[in-house]
Design a protein around this motif. Structure first.
Motif, mmCIF file in Angstrom:
data_model
loop_
_atom_site.group_PDB
_atom_site.id
_atom_site.type_symbol
_atom_site.label_atom_id
_atom_site.label_comp_id
_atom_site.label_asym_id
_atom_site.label_seq_id
_atom_site.Cartn_x
_atom_site.Cartn_y
_atom_site.Cartn_z
ATOM 1 N N ILE A 1 0.864 -1.171 0.000
ATOM 2 C CA ILE A 1 0.000 0.000 0.000
ATOM 3 C C ILE A 1 0.903 1.224 0.000
ATOM 4 O O ILE A 1 1.741 1.387 0.889
ATOM 5 N N SER A 2 0.739 2.078 -1.012
ATOM 6 C CA SER A 2 1.614 3.235 -1.197
ATOM 7 C C SER A 2 0.773 4.487 -1.425
ATOM 8 O O SER A 2 -0.438 4.405 -1.669
ATOM 9 N N PRO A 3 1.391 5.672 -1.336
ATOM 10 C CA PRO A 3 0.624 6.897 -1.562
ATOM 11 C C PRO A 3 0.015 6.939 -2.966
ATOM 12 O O PRO A 3 0.653 6.544 -3.943
ATOM 13 N N LEU A 4 -1.226 7.397 -3.045
ATOM 14 C CA LEU A 4 -1.866 7.571 -4.346
ATOM 15 C C LEU A 4 -1.156 8.677 -5.119
ATOM 16 O O LEU A 4 -0.647 9.637 -4.529
ATOM 17 N N SER A 5 -1.120 8.547 -6.432
ATOM 18 C CA SER A 5 -0.498 9.587 -7.247
ATOM 19 C C SER A 5 -1.236 10.909 -7.092
ATOM 20 O O SER A 5 -0.651 11.989 -7.203
ATOM 21 N N CYS A 6 -2.534 10.816 -6.802
ATOM 22 C CA CYS A 6 -3.345 12.001 -6.525
ATOM 23 C C CYS A 6 -4.271 11.661 -5.359
ATOM 24 O O CYS A 6 -5.115 10.762 -5.482
ATOM 25 N N ALA A 7 -4.069 12.320 -4.226
ATOM 26 C CA ALA A 7 -4.866 12.023 -3.042
ATOM 27 C C ALA A 7 -6.353 12.239 -3.315
ATOM 28 O O ALA A 7 -6.747 13.149 -4.046
ATOM 29 N N LEU A 8 -7.170 11.381 -2.709
ATOM 30 C CA LEU A 8 -8.624 11.445 -2.895
ATOM 31 C C LEU A 8 -9.278 11.874 -1.584
ATOM 32 O O LEU A 8 -9.968 11.096 -0.927
ATOM 33 N N VAL A 9 -9.033 13.112 -1.205
ATOM 34 C CA VAL A 9 -9.574 13.638 0.053
ATOM 35 C C VAL A 9 -10.830 14.443 -0.245
ATOM 36 O O VAL A 9 -10.784 15.466 -0.929
ATOM 37 N N GLU A 10 -11.959 13.928 0.243
ATOM 38 C CA GLU A 10 -13.271 14.535 -0.024
ATOM 39 C C GLU A 10 -13.508 14.694 -1.523
ATOM 40 O O GLU A 10 -13.977 15.724 -1.994
ATOM 41 N N GLU A 11 -13.192 13.625 -2.264
ATOM 42 C CA GLU A 11 -13.412 13.585 -3.714
ATOM 43 C C GLU A 11 -14.539 12.610 -4.025
ATOM 44 O O GLU A 11 -14.809 11.675 -3.265
ATOM 45 N N THR A 12 -15.190 12.830 -5.147
ATOM 46 C CA THR A 12 -16.238 11.941 -5.643
ATOM 47 C C THR A 12 -15.910 11.568 -7.075
ATOM 48 O O THR A 12 -15.441 12.417 -7.847
ATOM 49 N N GLY A 13 -16.125 10.322 -7.436
ATOM 50 C CA GLY A 13 -15.816 9.901 -8.791
ATOM 51 C C GLY A 13 -16.614 8.676 -9.211
ATOM 52 O O GLY A 13 -17.161 7.940 -8.379
ATOM 53 N N LEU A 14 -16.674 8.474 -10.513
ATOM 54 C CA LEU A 14 -17.390 7.341 -11.080
ATOM 55 C C LEU A 14 -16.485 6.113 -11.083
ATOM 56 O O LEU A 14 -15.304 6.209 -11.431
ATOM 57 N N VAL A 15 -17.017 4.967 -10.666
ATOM 58 C CA VAL A 15 -16.272 3.718 -10.716
ATOM 59 C C VAL A 15 -17.002 2.730 -11.622
ATOM 60 O O VAL A 15 -18.234 2.659 -11.626
ATOM 61 N N HIS B 1 -21.884 0.740 -13.110
ATOM 62 C CA HIS B 1 -21.035 1.797 -12.557
ATOM 63 C C HIS B 1 -21.748 2.490 -11.396
ATOM 64 O O HIS B 1 -22.951 2.342 -11.202
ATOM 65 N N ALA B 2 -20.964 3.221 -10.611
ATOM 66 C CA ALA B 2 -21.519 3.911 -9.445
ATOM 67 C C ALA B 2 -20.718 5.175 -9.178
ATOM 68 O O ALA B 2 -19.529 5.255 -9.527
ATOM 69 N N LEU B 3 -21.358 6.145 -8.585
ATOM 70 C CA LEU B 3 -20.706 7.390 -8.188
ATOM 71 C C LEU B 3 -20.445 7.301 -6.691
ATOM 72 O O LEU B 3 -21.384 7.186 -5.900
ATOM 73 N N GLU B 4 -19.174 7.359 -6.294
ATOM 74 C CA GLU B 4 -18.820 7.136 -4.900
ATOM 75 C C GLU B 4 -17.864 8.198 -4.364
ATOM 76 O O GLU B 4 -17.193 8.890 -5.132
ATOM 77 N N SER B 5 -17.810 8.296 -3.044
ATOM 78 C CA SER B 5 -16.998 9.311 -2.363
ATOM 79 C C SER B 5 -15.773 8.683 -1.700
ATOM 80 O O SER B 5 -15.798 7.518 -1.290
ATOM 81 N N TYR B 6 -14.737 9.500 -1.575
ATOM 82 C CA TYR B 6 -13.467 9.042 -1.004
ATOM 83 C C TYR B 6 -12.974 10.016 0.060
ATOM 84 O O TYR B 6 -13.271 11.208 0.023
ATOM 85 N N HIS B 7 -12.150 9.475 0.945
ATOM 86 C CA HIS B 7 -11.335 10.303 1.836
ATOM 87 C C HIS B 7 -10.085 9.467 2.144
ATOM 88 O O HIS B 7 -9.984 8.830 3.202
ATOM 89 N N CYS B 8 -9.151 9.442 1.214
ATOM 90 C CA CYS B 8 -7.984 8.578 1.390
ATOM 91 C C CYS B 8 -6.791 9.120 0.617
ATOM 92 O O CYS B 8 -6.930 9.889 -0.341
ATOM 93 N N ARG B 9 -5.635 8.659 1.041
ATOM 94 C CA ARG B 9 -4.377 9.073 0.407
ATOM 95 C C ARG B 9 -3.531 7.880 -0.029
ATOM 96 O O ARG B 9 -2.456 8.066 -0.597
ATOM 97 N N TYR B 10 -3.996 6.659 0.242
ATOM 98 C CA TYR B 10 -3.201 5.465 -0.045
ATOM 99 C C TYR B 10 -4.017 4.435 -0.807
ATOM 100 O O TYR B 10 -5.235 4.325 -0.625
ATOM 101 N N GLY B 11 -3.331 3.678 -1.654
ATOM 102 C CA GLY B 11 -3.979 2.614 -2.416
ATOM 103 C C GLY B 11 -2.964 1.538 -2.754
ATOM 104 O O GLY B 11 -1.827 1.542 -2.257
ATOM 105 N N ILE B 12 -3.348 0.623 -3.622
ATOM 106 C CA ILE B 12 -2.461 -0.474 -4.004
ATOM 107 C C ILE B 12 -1.247 0.068 -4.756
ATOM 108 O O ILE B 12 -1.376 0.903 -5.653
ATOM 109 N N ASN B 13 -0.076 -0.416 -4.394
ATOM 110 C CA ASN B 13 1.157 -0.044 -5.070
ATOM 111 C C ASN B 13 1.102 -0.539 -6.515
ATOM 112 O O ASN B 13 1.035 -1.744 -6.753
ATOM 113 N N PRO B 14 1.118 0.347 -7.508
ATOM 114 C CA PRO B 14 1.003 -0.084 -8.914
ATOM 115 C C PRO B 14 2.074 -1.079 -9.332
ATOM 116 O O PRO B 14 1.823 -1.957 -10.170
ATOM 117 N N ALA B 15 3.262 -0.993 -8.740
ATOM 118 C CA ALA B 15 4.352 -1.892 -9.115
ATOM 119 C C ALA B 15 4.097 -3.334 -8.686
ATOM 120 O O ALA B 15 4.687 -4.261 -9.241
#
Length: 243
Positions: free
Chosen positions: A128-142, A158-172
């Protein structure tokens, strides 16, 4: 008439009243209980009180909730591992998603050195590594993966969902982590993984987004409803009753 005891739901995490997700979770469960005509008994379990798997005995479902870092990573992982190994319905949101991936890396893939960059920023194997772009109080389509349990829960692609996070799966490490049975079941518009599930488990879903927040607008989150329904089925099977 058979008496059905309340469904005990373990809410694994360290409660903070100012966290929106923590405000939303009880309301989301209330809405699910009304919709499914069942009695729920959610119990907040601080992570530093969980020291062994038996601490989770008697719960129909386990929800690893947002707001990490947790006071005890080991406690959170103990709960997640118990859910994974016993077939207990599991839902992880935000921090719960991150720790579900960490638990899987350590105890299924055997990556014993796997770490979360938030608590071990210098780790060589940060799954788990820092997201390339933090998702703090963001909303997006999944976009939801067709045929997945997650897509079945939503009944839509698909769904429209909210986030409050700075970390996700390490792309590598993503390809190795999600080669199965843990698989990606939701992606954002840029193709980044936003949810996973275990294909060899009755109900094990973890999302980086916080679907529970919909309850703050009076909406029953489809994912929470599906989780509670899975808990009902689990309890009925355990009791030998028709679901």
């Amino acid at each position: 008439m058979l008496h059905t005891p309340p469904l005990r739901i373990a809410l694994v995490g360290d409660y903070h009243g100012q966290v929106l997700a923590h405000q939303a979770i009880p309301r989301a469960l209330e809405l699910a209980a009304l919709a499914l005509d069942c009695d729920l008994a959610p119990v907040w379990l601080p992570t530093d009180t969980l020291r062994q798997a038996s601490d989770l005995d008697g719960y129909a479902g386990i929800w690893c909730v947002p707001a990490s870092p947790y006071r005890s990573t080991a406690g959170a992982l103990t709960a997640i591992r118990h859910a994974r190994e016993t077939g207990t319905p599991f839902l992880g949101t935000c921090g719960g998603f991150q720790h579900a991936v960490l638990e899987y890396a350590r105890h299924v893939l055997g990556w014993h050195a796997a770490e979360h960059a938030e608590t071990a920023p210098m780790a060589e194997l940060a799954v788990i590594s820092p997201l390339s772009c933090a998702l703090v109080e963001e909303t997006g389509l999944v976009q939801l993966r067709a045929g997945s349990r997650l897509a079945a829960a939503y009944g839509t692609p698909h769904a429209l969902e909210s986030y409050h996070c700075r970390y996700g799966i390490n792309p590598a490490l993503q390809a190795s982590l999600l080669a199965g049975p843990l698989v990606a079941v939701a992606h954002d518009a840029a193709g980044e993984v936003r949810a996973v599930e275990l294909t060899n488990h009755p109900f094990y879903i973890a999302t980086l987004f916080q679907a529970e927040r919909g309850a703050l607008q009076g909406r029953l989150p489809a994912l929470v409803s599906a989780f509670v329904r899975a808990c009902q089925l689990k309890q009925a099977q355990h009791a030998g009753q028709p679901a």
